[in-house]
Write a protein that holds these residues in place. Structure first.
Motif, mmCIF file in Angstrom:
data_model
loop_
_atom_site.group_PDB
_atom_site.id
_atom_site.type_symbol
_atom_site.label_atom_id
_atom_site.label_comp_id
_atom_site.label_asym_id
_atom_site.label_seq_id
_atom_site.Cartn_x
_atom_site.Cartn_y
_atom_site.Cartn_z
ATOM 1 N N ASP A 132 0.832 -1.210 0.000
ATOM 2 C CA ASP A 132 0.000 0.000 0.000
ATOM 3 C C ASP A 132 0.866 1.260 0.000
ATOM 4 N N LYS A 133 2.003 1.207 0.681
ATOM 5 C CA LYS A 133 2.914 2.357 0.701
ATOM 6 C C LYS A 133 3.437 2.676 -0.691
ATOM 7 N N LEU A 134 3.646 1.644 -1.505
ATOM 8 C CA LEU A 134 4.077 1.886 -2.885
ATOM 9 C C LEU A 134 3.038 2.701 -3.647
ATOM 10 N N LEU A 135 1.765 2.356 -3.462
ATOM 11 C CA LEU A 135 0.692 3.088 -4.126
ATOM 12 C C LEU A 135 0.648 4.546 -3.678
ATOM 13 N N VAL A 136 0.880 4.768 -2.394
ATOM 14 C CA VAL A 136 0.889 6.141 -1.868
ATOM 15 C C VAL A 136 2.074 6.915 -2.432
ATOM 16 N N LEU A 137 3.232 6.273 -2.499
ATOM 17 C CA LEU A 137 4.434 6.935 -2.998
ATOM 18 C C LEU A 137 4.269 7.411 -4.436
ATOM 19 N N ILE A 138 3.780 6.544 -5.305
ATOM 20 C CA ILE A 138 3.671 6.938 -6.704
ATOM 21 C C ILE A 138 2.575 7.977 -6.913
ATOM 22 N N LYS A 139 1.539 7.932 -6.099
ATOM 23 C CA LYS A 139 0.451 8.895 -6.250
ATOM 24 C C LYS A 139 0.850 10.279 -5.755
ATOM 25 N N ASN A 140 1.609 10.336 -4.654
ATOM 26 C CA ASN A 140 1.892 11.619 -4.012
ATOM 27 C C ASN A 140 3.227 12.231 -4.382
ATOM 28 N N ASN A 141 4.089 11.474 -5.054
ATOM 29 C CA ASN A 141 5.418 11.967 -5.381
ATOM 30 C C ASN A 141 5.394 12.631 -6.753
ATOM 31 N N SER A 142 5.733 13.916 -6.809
ATOM 32 C CA SER A 142 5.700 14.646 -8.083
ATOM 33 C C SER A 142 6.832 14.216 -9.002
ATOM 34 N N SER A 143 7.964 13.822 -8.433
ATOM 35 C CA SER A 143 9.073 13.329 -9.252
ATOM 36 C C SER A 143 8.908 11.832 -9.461
ATOM 37 N N TYR A 144 9.301 11.355 -10.638
ATOM 38 C CA TYR A 144 9.091 9.947 -10.960
ATOM 39 C C TYR A 144 10.311 9.409 -11.693
ATOM 40 N N ASN A 145 10.884 8.328 -11.162
ATOM 41 C CA ASN A 145 12.053 7.723 -11.810
ATOM 42 C C ASN A 145 11.854 6.240 -12.112
ATOM 43 N N GLY A 146 10.611 5.774 -12.056
ATOM 44 C CA GLY A 146 10.324 4.395 -12.418
ATOM 45 C C GLY A 146 10.607 3.380 -11.333
ATOM 46 N N PHE A 147 10.901 3.842 -10.116
ATOM 47 C CA PHE A 147 11.269 2.895 -9.061
ATOM 48 C C PHE A 147 10.907 3.451 -7.689
ATOM 49 N N TYR A 148 10.290 2.593 -6.859
ATOM 50 C CA TYR A 148 10.017 2.942 -5.466
ATOM 51 C C TYR A 148 10.312 1.733 -4.590
ATOM 52 N N HIS A 149 10.723 2.013 -3.365
ATOM 53 C CA HIS A 149 11.013 0.946 -2.405
ATOM 54 C C HIS A 149 10.430 1.324 -1.061
ATOM 55 N N THR A 150 9.832 0.351 -0.362
ATOM 56 C CA THR A 150 9.276 0.604 0.968
ATOM 57 C C THR A 150 9.596 -0.582 1.881
ATOM 58 N N LYS A 151 9.399 -0.353 3.178
ATOM 59 C CA LYS A 151 9.575 -1.427 4.157
ATOM 60 C C LYS A 151 8.580 -1.228 5.280
ATOM 61 N N SER A 152 8.000 -2.308 5.751
ATOM 62 C CA SER A 152 7.015 -2.237 6.833
ATOM 63 C C SER A 152 7.707 -2.088 8.175
ATOM 64 N N ALA A 153 6.925 -1.776 9.173
ATOM 65 C CA ALA A 153 7.427 -1.766 10.548
ATOM 66 C C ALA A 153 7.424 -3.197 11.082
ATOM 67 N N GLY A 154 7.879 -3.361 12.328
ATOM 68 C CA GLY A 154 7.818 -4.670 12.959
ATOM 69 C C GLY A 154 9.174 -5.255 13.283
ATOM 70 N N LYS A 155 9.155 -6.443 13.866
ATOM 71 C CA LYS A 155 10.390 -7.150 14.185
ATOM 72 C C LYS A 155 11.138 -7.477 12.898
#
Length: 266
Positions: free
Chosen positions: A55-78
């Motif tokens: 879901d964070k990937l979807l938020v990143l591409i929607k809200n980020n005005s700059s676009y380079n064809g790549f996004y990376h995210t990581k969840s919280a937790g152990k």
């Protein structure tokens, strides 16, 4: 009308404008595909972390005005329950088309991937995208091309020189792409061969988190894979992994549609 149908219509119109004989035009490549490994998701917590990272990937591409064809995210937790996710899409299209592709693949993964690690792709006439996740290990800045997808046209082109021409072209493109920066590792070119009888369009791309050396390794493997198509010789072909892709066509791939409606993604 679904987004793929719109794009297919536009590519047919473009072919007519360019004087392409549609009876000899390449078969449109579309479809979903995935590979998984590592055993089943061990807990509801990991599955929630997986969905959160996607879901964070979807938020990143929607809200980020700059676009380079790549996004990376990581969840919280152990550490052992953290899920890393990344998204990789062609750079020759507007961000909205890649957002459509991302949305489709995320939905596909959530329905079809229930293992510790999964890679999935979607393919359109003008672009392809990849979404992956991994549980409990780092995937950012790591050459990890354990999964590949290969797609080729059903039609062939009348030439004996495609493989040699493509090899020369890709050797130059992969060096140019690997020499890019931390935001963009992409290169494309168009050449004519067989005395200008054929126009060949090709592009290559790495996820920009890779080093120059790892990008070259990935694209070298991709160029070896693409020979399965150029030696036949097929009208078009593409190979894509978790970290890079190589693509060629005899119909232009560099004029994708710019108008789209994200409500019609699908």
């Amino acid at each position: 009308m679904e987004m793929k149908s719109i794009i297919l219509f536009l590519i047919i119109v473009q072919s007519i404008i360019n004087g392409v004989d549609l009876a000899k035009a390449p078969t449109t490549i579309v479809g979903d595909w995935h590979v998984s490994r590592g055993g089943d998701l061990r807990s509801n917590t990991i599955q929630k972390n997986r969905d959160s990272a996607l879901d964070k990937l979807l938020v990143l591409i929607k809200n980020n005005s700059s676009y380079n064809g790549f996004y990376h995210t990581k969840s919280a937790g152990k550490p052992e329950e953290q899920v890393s996710a990344s998204f990789f899409c062609a750079l020759n299209v507007v961000k909205g088309l890649c957002e459509c592709c991302l949305r489709n693949v995320v939905q596909y993964i959530q329905k079809n991937c229930q293992q510790q690690e999964c890679v999935a792709w979607d393919f359109y006439p003008f672009l392809q995208c990849m979404v992956r996740y991994s549980t409990g290990r780092k995937i950012f800045s790591v050459l990890d091309d354990w999964a590949w997808k290969r797609l080729g046209s059903r039609l062939s082109v009348s030439t004996a020189n495609l493989a040699k021409t493509m090899d020369s072209m890709i050797n130059k493109l992969k060096v140019k792409a690997a020499g890019g920066d931390a935001l963009r590792k992409y290169a494309s070119d168009t050449i004519h061969y067989d005395g200008d009888e054929h126009a060949l369009y090709a592009d290559v791309q790495c996820t920009p988190d890779l080093t120059k050396e790892d990008c070259l390794k990935c694209l070298t493997k991709g160029s070896n894979e693409i020979r399965n198509f150029t030696r036949k010789p097929l009208f078009s072909g593409r190979v894509i992994s978790t970290n890079c892709y190589v693509r060629y066509d005899h119909t232009s791939i560099f004029n994708p549609p710019t108008k789209y409606d994200t409500k019609e993604c699908g």
